[in-house]
Design an enzyme around this catalytic site. Structure first.
Site, PDB file in Angstrom:
ATOM      1  N   HIS A 196       0.802  -1.182  -0.068  1.00 35.98           N
ATOM      2  CA  HIS A 196       0.080   0.065   0.057  1.00 35.98           C
ATOM      3  C   HIS A 196       0.837   1.263  -0.119  1.00 35.98           C
ATOM      4  O   HIS A 196       2.155   1.311   0.736  1.00 35.98           O
ATOM      5  CB  HIS A 196      -0.982  -0.079   1.248  1.00 35.98           C
ATOM      6  CG  HIS A 196      -2.187   0.929   0.890  1.00 35.98           C
ATOM      7  ND1 HIS A 196      -2.043   2.260   1.159  1.00 35.98           N
ATOM      8  CD2 HIS A 196      -3.398   0.570   0.658  1.00 35.98           C
ATOM      9  CE1 HIS A 196      -3.050   2.848   0.963  1.00 35.98           C
ATOM     10  NE2 HIS A 196      -4.059   1.740   0.783  1.00 35.98           N
ATOM     11  N   ASP A 252      -7.922  -5.214  -0.385  1.00 31.53           N
ATOM     12  CA  ASP A 252      -8.497  -6.197  -1.567  1.00 31.53           C
ATOM     13  C   ASP A 252      -8.194  -7.525  -1.096  1.00 31.53           C
ATOM     14  O   ASP A 252      -8.866  -8.592  -1.809  1.00 31.53           O
ATOM     15  CB  ASP A 252      -7.786  -5.725  -2.650  1.00 31.53           C
ATOM     16  CG  ASP A 252      -8.446  -4.316  -3.200  1.00 31.53           C
ATOM     17  OD1 ASP A 252      -9.511  -3.814  -2.874  1.00 31.53           O
ATOM     18  OD2 ASP A 252      -7.574  -3.462  -3.482  1.00 31.53           O
TER      19      ASP A 252
HETATM   20  N1  ACO Z   1       4.275  -7.459  -4.561  1.00 30.13           N
HETATM   21  C1  ACO Z   1       5.604  -7.382  -4.781  1.00 30.13           C
HETATM   22  N2  ACO Z   1       6.297  -6.308  -4.360  1.00 30.13           N
HETATM   23  C2  ACO Z   1       5.601  -5.301  -4.187  1.00 30.13           C
HETATM   24  C3  ACO Z   1       4.455  -5.219  -3.776  1.00 30.13           C
HETATM   25  C4  ACO Z   1       3.629  -6.389  -4.166  1.00 30.13           C
HETATM   26  N3  ACO Z   1       2.221  -6.365  -4.277  1.00 30.13           N
HETATM   27  N4  ACO Z   1       3.898  -4.137  -3.476  1.00 30.13           N
HETATM   28  C5  ACO Z   1       5.206  -3.356  -3.237  1.00 30.13           C
HETATM   29  N5  ACO Z   1       6.246  -4.278  -3.468  1.00 30.13           N
HETATM   30  C6  ACO Z   1       7.501  -3.707  -3.442  1.00 30.13           C
HETATM   31  C7  ACO Z   1       8.005  -3.198  -4.908  1.00 30.13           C
HETATM   32  O1  ACO Z   1       8.504  -4.144  -5.915  1.00 30.13           O
HETATM   33  C8  ACO Z   1       9.323  -2.321  -4.413  1.00 30.13           C
HETATM   34  O2  ACO Z   1      10.442  -3.263  -3.993  1.00 30.13           O
HETATM   35  P1  ACO Z   1      11.746  -2.439  -4.391  1.00 30.13           P
HETATM   36  O3  ACO Z   1      12.120  -1.251  -3.577  1.00 30.13           O
HETATM   37  O4  ACO Z   1      12.499  -3.494  -4.217  1.00 30.13           O
HETATM   38  O5  ACO Z   1      11.654  -2.089  -5.821  1.00 30.13           O
HETATM   39  C9  ACO Z   1       8.605  -1.734  -2.915  1.00 30.13           C
HETATM   40  O6  ACO Z   1       7.705  -3.043  -2.438  1.00 30.13           O
HETATM   41  C10 ACO Z   1       7.862  -0.565  -2.861  1.00 30.13           C
HETATM   42  O7  ACO Z   1       6.834  -0.673  -3.668  1.00 30.13           O
HETATM   43  P2  ACO Z   1       6.257   0.590  -4.613  1.00 30.13           P
HETATM   44  O8  ACO Z   1       5.532  -0.166  -5.709  1.00 30.13           O
HETATM   45  O9  ACO Z   1       7.296   1.544  -4.897  1.00 30.13           O
HETATM   46  O10 ACO Z   1       5.185   1.090  -3.521  1.00 30.13           O
HETATM   47  P3  ACO Z   1       3.910   1.968  -4.217  1.00 30.13           P
HETATM   48  O11 ACO Z   1       3.584   2.927  -2.708  1.00 30.13           O
HETATM   49  O12 ACO Z   1       4.317   2.889  -5.174  1.00 30.13           O
HETATM   50  O13 ACO Z   1       2.843   0.832  -4.678  1.00 30.13           O
HETATM   51  C11 ACO Z   1       0.910  -0.109  -4.771  1.00 30.13           C
HETATM   52  C12 ACO Z   1       1.486   0.528  -3.822  1.00 30.13           C
HETATM   53  C13 ACO Z   1       0.978   0.058  -6.131  1.00 30.13           C
HETATM   54  C14 ACO Z   1      -0.249  -0.574  -4.025  1.00 30.13           C
HETATM   55  C15 ACO Z   1       1.811  -1.928  -4.736  1.00 30.13           C
HETATM   56  O14 ACO Z   1       2.033  -2.256  -3.255  1.00 30.13           O
HETATM   57  C16 ACO Z   1       1.120  -2.611  -5.486  1.00 30.13           C
HETATM   58  O15 ACO Z   1       1.263  -3.019  -6.684  1.00 30.13           O
HETATM   59  N6  ACO Z   1       0.350  -3.886  -4.753  1.00 30.13           N
HETATM   60  C17 ACO Z   1      -0.342  -4.790  -5.812  1.00 30.13           C
HETATM   61  C18 ACO Z   1      -1.545  -4.127  -6.007  1.00 30.13           C
HETATM   62  C19 ACO Z   1      -2.664  -3.700  -5.324  1.00 30.13           C
HETATM   63  O16 ACO Z   1      -2.780  -4.797  -4.371  1.00 30.13           O
HETATM   64  N7  ACO Z   1      -3.540  -2.628  -5.176  1.00 30.13           N
HETATM   65  C20 ACO Z   1      -4.449  -2.636  -4.070  1.00 30.13           C
HETATM   66  C21 ACO Z   1      -4.045  -1.161  -3.460  1.00 30.13           C
HETATM   67  S1  ACO Z   1      -5.179  -0.872  -2.074  1.00 30.13           S
HETATM   68  C22 ACO Z   1      -6.617  -0.388  -2.639  1.00 30.13           C
HETATM   69  O17 ACO Z   1      -6.848  -0.154  -3.590  1.00 30.13           O
HETATM   70  C23 ACO Z   1      -7.726  -0.709  -1.773  1.00 30.13           C
END
Ligand code: ACO
Length: 381
Positions: free
Chosen positions: A266, A320
């Site tokens: 998140h 989710d």
């Molecule tokens: N799976 C694998 N790795 C992840 C995930 C994930 N779900 N979420 C974060 N990470 C990792 C990233 O790869 C990144 O790693 P790194 O630093 O080694 O490159 C680190 O954690 C930071 O992640 P970001 O993507 O930069 O975090 P951001 O805040 O931009 O992303 C997001 C948040 C888009 C929700 C992300 O966690 C994601 O894609 N999750 C999966 C989709 C999801 O479940 N979305 C629902 C959001 S909640 C809602 O809408 C109710």
């Protein structure tokens, strides 16, 4: 020469950490990892309030008293039916159309039908918001049935919001445990500050465009799998993994392939989504209630993946993750999951539209240009 104004060091990609405005509607309190709507902890609202009471809270700033709730419910129930033109239009959309596209089209159509004279006043926006709250479930349910080759079931004004929705989808209202779990999901999904879809609604509103345009755009933003579409993606992912025994090996492969694991992570919560424990408890009660090997297998897989993700990446589930499984156990097909999120988030979106208009400033950030320097257009022969 390449110029970049402002400096590229000022860039906050994805607007991460940027505070774009003030809001009185909700906040995540980082110290306690909790979420409040108008000051009330969302856990307490989910435990003690109906979704209609929470909608009233978000729009009016206060929980309703008995008279206000009665009036609110009466108005919502009266607005549920779709007019014939809308019903016919939606029935003509291709059956392959994703339900989020159906919903987006429906809201756009409601906007085209609604007279524009009173546009933009708080009273007009409240009227439109209540109309959408009441009608969106009718659209979602009719589409849910259409994809099964079934005719729509008309809303029943004697039933509450959640009960009526089950009635319109399945022709029956399930046991109170199931309805309660659904209602908890609606309360938890209702509002979450400047998330991507709400911010989209605020951007559209900031141009002084109308509420239907802002909601149509917000639906488009919610559809993506990094936002609301994740609840559908969770269930596809569990289907792909298949059994609890495969969870760890599947996760290792997925992470090695740099895949994002749906329903985890998140932007705001880095130590776990405050809404998850209450949704997970409600989902666990559904699993127990279902008392079926298929539900037990899915629940075991769900737990195995969550635990493996905690060990491998230290990343926690977001709302989710339990909601996707809960909606499956309630009998909804996967493409209906994100529309269920819309039915709830319509309250938060429209509260933000009203707030944006109350002290509007056009939302227009800058971009640091990295393209070619200024050059001369060649003269063509
Ligand atoms: N799976 C694998 N790795 C992840 C995930 C994930 N779900 N979420 C974060 N990470 C990792 C990233 O790869 C990144 O790693 P790194 O630093 O080694 O490159 C680190 O954690 C930071 O992640 P970001 O993507 O930069 O975090 P951001 O805040 O931009 O992303 C997001 C948040 C888009 C929700 C992300 O966690 C994601 O894609 N999750 C999966 C989709 C999801 O479940 N979305 C629902 C959001 S909640 C809602 O809408 C109710």
């Amino acid at each position: 020469m390449t110029t970049a104004t402002p400096a590229q060091t000022d860039i906050r990609r994805g607007l991460a950490g940027v505070v774009a405005d003030t809001t009185e509607i909700s906040t995540v309190i980082q110290e306690t990892n909790s979420l409040t709507y108008r000051g009330y902890p969302v856990q307490d609202l989910a435990a003690r309030c109906s979704f209609e009471e929470v909608a009233h809270l978000l729009w009016h700033g206060e929980l309703p008293d008995a008279d206000q709730l009665g009036a609110f419910r009466a108005r919502e129930r009266a607005l549920r039916p779709l007019d014939r033109t809308t019903a016919e239009l939606l029935a003509r959309l291709p059956e392959t159309c994703h339900p989020m596209d159906v919903l987006r089209t429906a809201v756009s159509f409601f906007g085209a039908e609604d007279p524009a004279e009173d546009d933009g006043t708080p009273a007009a926006n409240l009227r439109k918001s209540l109309g959408l709250l009441a009608k969106l479930p009718t659209v979602v349910a009719a589409d849910h049935r259409r994809r099964r080759g079934l005719t729509p079931i008309q809303p029943d004004a004697s039933l509450g919001y959640a009960e009526n929705f089950f009635h319109m989808c399945f022709g029956r209202v399930p046991e109170p445990e199931v309805v309660r779990c659904f209602e908890i999901s609606l309360v938890l999904y209702a509002e979450h500050s400047f998330n991507a879809s709400t911010f989209t609604a605020r951007v559209v509103t900031s141009t002084l465009s109308d509420l239907y345009s802002a909601v149509t755009a917000a639906i488009g933003a919610l559809k993506g799998p990094l936002h609301g579409g994740a609840n559908e993606a969770v269930m596809h992912m569990l289907g792909e993994i298949g059994t609890p025994e495969r969870a760890e090996a599947w996760l290792d492969e997925a992470l090695a392939a740099q895949r994002k694991i749906m329903g985890f992570g998140h932007r705001v919560y880095k130590h776990g989504d405050s809404r998850v424990p209450i949704m997970q408890e409600a989902t666990d009660r559904l699993v127990a209630h279902a008392d079926a090997p298929e539900a037990a297998r899915l629940a075991a897989l769900h737990t195995a993946l969550r635990d493996a993700m905690a060990v491998r990446k230290g990343i926690h589930p977001n709302l989710d993750y339990p909601a996707g499984l809960a909606y499956h156990l309630m009998g909804f097909d996967i493409p209906t999951f994100t529309p269920l999120f819309v039915m709830s988030r319509i309250t938060g979106w429209t509260a933000h539209i009203t707030e944006q208009l109350a002290h509007n400033a056009l939302i227009r950030p800058l971009g640091a240009y990295t393209g070619p320097g200024q050059r001369t257009v060649p003269t063509r022969p």
